[in-house]
Motif scaffolding. Sequence first.
Motif, PDB file in Angstrom:
ATOM      1  N   HIS A 148      13.834  -6.129 -12.514  1.00  0.00           N
ATOM      2  CA  HIS A 148      14.900  -5.570 -11.684  1.00  0.00           C
ATOM      3  C   HIS A 148      15.218  -4.312 -12.144  1.00  0.00           C
TER       4      HIS A 148
ATOM      5  N   ASP B 229      12.151   1.174   0.271  1.00  0.00           N
ATOM      6  CA  ASP B 229      12.452   2.159  -0.439  1.00  0.00           C
ATOM      7  C   ASP B 229      13.990   2.551  -0.308  1.00  0.00           C
TER       8      ASP B 229
ATOM      9  N   VAL C 269      -2.750  -6.897  -8.577  1.00  0.00           N
ATOM     10  CA  VAL C 269      -1.987  -6.447  -9.648  1.00  0.00           C
ATOM     11  C   VAL C 269      -1.441  -7.959 -10.305  1.00  0.00           C
TER      12      VAL C 269
ATOM     13  N   TYR D  15       1.902   2.271   1.017  1.00  0.00           N
ATOM     14  CA  TYR D  15       2.218   1.041   1.179  1.00  0.00           C
ATOM     15  C   TYR D  15       1.573  -0.047   2.072  1.00  0.00           C
TER      16      TYR D  15
ATOM     17  N   TYR E   5      -1.626  -0.750   0.432  1.00  0.00           N
ATOM     18  CA  TYR E   5      -1.525  -1.748  -0.848  1.00  0.00           C
ATOM     19  C   TYR E   5      -1.447  -3.096  -0.317  1.00  0.00           C
TER      20      TYR E   5
ATOM     21  N   LEU F  82      15.884  -9.856  -3.772  1.00  0.00           N
ATOM     22  CA  LEU F  82      14.682  -8.999  -3.180  1.00  0.00           C
ATOM     23  C   LEU F  82      13.795  -8.774  -3.991  1.00  0.00           C
ATOM     24  N   TRP F  83      14.256  -8.505  -5.428  1.00  0.00           N
ATOM     25  CA  TRP F  83      13.522  -8.062  -6.476  1.00  0.00           C
ATOM     26  C   TRP F  83      12.315  -8.979  -6.825  1.00  0.00           C
ATOM     27  N   ASN F  84      12.867 -10.365  -6.407  1.00  0.00           N
ATOM     28  CA  ASN F  84      11.867 -11.367  -6.825  1.00  0.00           C
ATOM     29  C   ASN F  84      10.727 -11.966  -5.903  1.00  0.00           C
ATOM     30  N   TYR F  85      10.983 -11.451  -4.631  1.00  0.00           N
ATOM     31  CA  TYR F  85      10.111 -11.928  -3.482  1.00  0.00           C
ATOM     32  C   TYR F  85       8.583 -11.375  -3.718  1.00  0.00           C
TER      33      TYR F  85
ATOM     34  N   VAL G 152       7.104  -8.634  -1.546  1.00  0.00           N
ATOM     35  CA  VAL G 152       7.826  -7.348  -1.303  1.00  0.00           C
ATOM     36  C   VAL G 152       7.598  -6.340  -2.429  1.00  0.00           C
ATOM     37  N   LEU G 153       7.271  -4.902  -1.875  1.00  0.00           N
ATOM     38  CA  LEU G 153       7.139  -4.007  -2.963  1.00  0.00           C
ATOM     39  C   LEU G 153       8.247  -3.250  -2.717  1.00  0.00           C
ATOM     40  N   ILE G 154       9.192  -2.964  -3.999  1.00  0.00           N
ATOM     41  CA  ILE G 154      10.397  -2.292  -4.158  1.00  0.00           C
ATOM     42  C   ILE G 154      10.059  -1.009  -4.797  1.00  0.00           C
ATOM     43  N   THR G 155      10.404   0.232  -4.132  1.00  0.00           N
ATOM     44  CA  THR G 155      10.525   1.470  -4.539  1.00  0.00           C
ATOM     45  C   THR G 155      11.917   2.044  -4.830  1.00  0.00           C
ATOM     46  N   PRO G 156      12.490   2.974  -5.784  1.00  0.00           N
ATOM     47  CA  PRO G 156      13.792   3.143  -5.760  1.00  0.00           C
ATOM     48  C   PRO G 156      14.129   4.538  -5.064  1.00  0.00           C
TER      49      PRO G 156
ATOM     50  N   GLN H 258      10.059  -3.263 -10.809  1.00  0.00           N
ATOM     51  CA  GLN H 258      10.417  -4.390 -10.067  1.00  0.00           C
ATOM     52  C   GLN H 258      10.549  -5.809 -10.706  1.00  0.00           C
TER      53      GLN H 258
ATOM     54  N   ALA I 224       6.724   1.546 -10.307  1.00  0.00           N
ATOM     55  CA  ALA I 224       7.628   0.626  -9.273  1.00  0.00           C
ATOM     56  C   ALA I 224       7.313  -0.743  -9.624  1.00  0.00           C
TER      57      ALA I 224
ATOM     58  N   PHE J 166      -3.959  -4.811  -2.966  1.00  0.00           N
ATOM     59  CA  PHE J 166      -3.418  -4.625  -4.101  1.00  0.00           C
ATOM     60  C   PHE J 166      -2.440  -5.604  -4.725  1.00  0.00           C
TER      61      PHE J 166
ATOM     62  N   PHE K  97       3.595   3.922  -7.393  1.00  0.00           N
ATOM     63  CA  PHE K  97       3.798   2.435  -7.299  1.00  0.00           C
ATOM     64  C   PHE K  97       3.658   1.829  -8.437  1.00  0.00           C
TER      65      PHE K  97
ATOM     66  N   TRP L 166      15.945  -0.483 -11.604  1.00  0.00           N
ATOM     67  CA  TRP L 166      16.133   0.552 -10.679  1.00  0.00           C
ATOM     68  C   TRP L 166      15.974   1.699 -11.396  1.00  0.00           C
TER      69      TRP L 166
END
Lengths: 315, 315
Positions: free
Chosen positions: A121, B251, B115, B103, B106, B264-267, B270-274, A118, A114, B111, A111, A123
């Motif tokens: 942007h 994910d 962060v 997740y 987090y 979505l990247w900007n929210y 939201v935690l984004i993992t690839p 993020q 990640a 967290f 994380f 990936w």
Amino acid sequence: MTEKILAFQALTPAQTRELADQGVAVVPASEWQSATEISIIFGWSRQHGLAVLQNPANQVKWIQTVSAGIDYLPLDWIREHHIQVTNASGAYSGAIAESTLGYLLYFLRGFNEAVKNQAGHFWQQPARSDLDVLANQKVVIYGTGSIGQAIANLLNGFGNYPFGVNRSGHGVTGFQGAVAMQDDADLVKDADIIINAMPATSETTHYFNEAYFNQLNGLRIFVNVGRGKSVDEQALMHALLYQNVLHAALDVFENEPLPKDSKLWNYPNVLITPHQTGFAPDNALPIFDYLRDNVESFVQDGSLHVNVADVSRGY
Amino acid sequence: MTEKILAFQALTPAQTRELADQGVAVVPASEWQSATEISIIFGWSRQHGLAVLQNPANQVKWIQTVSAGIDYLPLDWIREHHIQVTNASGAYSGAIAESTLGYLLYFLRGFNEAVKNQAGHFWQQPARSDLDVLANQKVVIYGTGSIGQAIANLLNGFGNYPFGVNRSGHGVTGFQGAVAMQDDADLVKDADIIINAMPATSETTHYFNEAYFNQLNGLRIFVNVGRGKSVDEQALMHALLYQNVLHAALDVFENEPLPKDSKLWNYPNVLITPHQTGFAPDNALPIFDYLRDNVESFVQDGSLHVNVADVSRGY
């Protein structure tokens, strides 16, 4: 005779009534200066606590803290005047353990990267070998009391059986083994994860110093959920820079709040939380139980049985 | 007769010898076009897989995937030609479950905010009531197969017994109960955490759509570790904006890699993992075990017993 308890930590009207039924009158914190004949203190005030103890109109015999650690109390004065201390050990252990597991998974499951990706942007999948699972980690926990045991218990659910380090090296449930502090060298040199959950005492001050970190070689994660004074932060930053330690998650610091100009904030492989790992909505419930149970015996014969701290040791 | 296996997924020399001992010759991926008489495919190629199936010089009877899902295979063609498919279900479940717990912790342990505050050197403790522990959460898991069970098993170690949602509503170990998909309304409206671990099928496509999210009111955490197509991302973003959903950890996505211009990247919540939750250093080990065990029965009588997918259902 009715005992008087000065409540630096607020009590609800219902709790106040319950204590009254036990023969204890609650004095609100605002009256710390004018009140007399205070025999019990609930919670603490760094500003006014010592003045209450030293006020000859009072005769404080017992302090019930709302924290697990008692290192911030005037322990010399307390020892000298034979004041008993009971702490809130256990009230935060479950939440601290969950935070600690969160720390470990944050780094083990990628994380940390990640979150940075993020923001851009970006990936970017890690290599499979960059991530790992808890069962594959050698975990060493310093401190095998309430917090250490709660962490070990959660780790067990992931198929991980940690090692413990404590004063005597005595074994503890949930751990696959334990050693005494002075015998930890062999144990830690090939550890993947080291977690500090020790109280702050003279023995633990700067325990994690330059010499300690120098014996590590690419430790995956260092966690501090004990006390900030146990870690020499300069030495930790040096270890992070030279990759003796790869990642750190820290909830406690040598100075709190962590100063705005501390370089620790900037380390890309450090997760900083502001002394919050123990927070939960229902923290206050078990602490009042400790107080009430201790009040019961205290009014009878002056004895205390729940979470009695060893003032000479400092925890 | 020696069977030929086309290895889109690389096999080590030792694994190749082991298969040869079982009477199966390994054809490397580079020879996909020139090789003939291929009867087995290991792994897949989105570019060349279908051409191998359609090449009249081959007669593919069985595909062993290295993924748990099989939704990316040309399922119509496979059904029509009675090709058997076995998947890698279970090889990733442990790692996906650990990521999922990561997740949840987090967000539950604050967290997400820490962060952000760290980036600004900002010491800001949350309210105690902003953080919580897993035992206090009502968790609903969609999909009670290998992944859902692994998640439930870890949750149990935190004193949490989740609810399951599956096709028939049948009970599963580790869950305190389960309902069928069409009966989930009462269950989810007061849930704290919803986790999607369903395969991609026609029934699960956009299951989590506007109408679904509208029935929620401040869901604490939505997790997708199943397939991206199950979630209408526009509807999810709308739900995040209007606080039907407070946090999400994702994910998998409708389009992968998630396009650089996706909002979505900007929210911030939201935690984004690839598409990495299943990654672990030893992923390949159980998958070769599945292949070898299936080869053993396949060369004897053409039967397959490990992780046989239901091609008509698509998983």
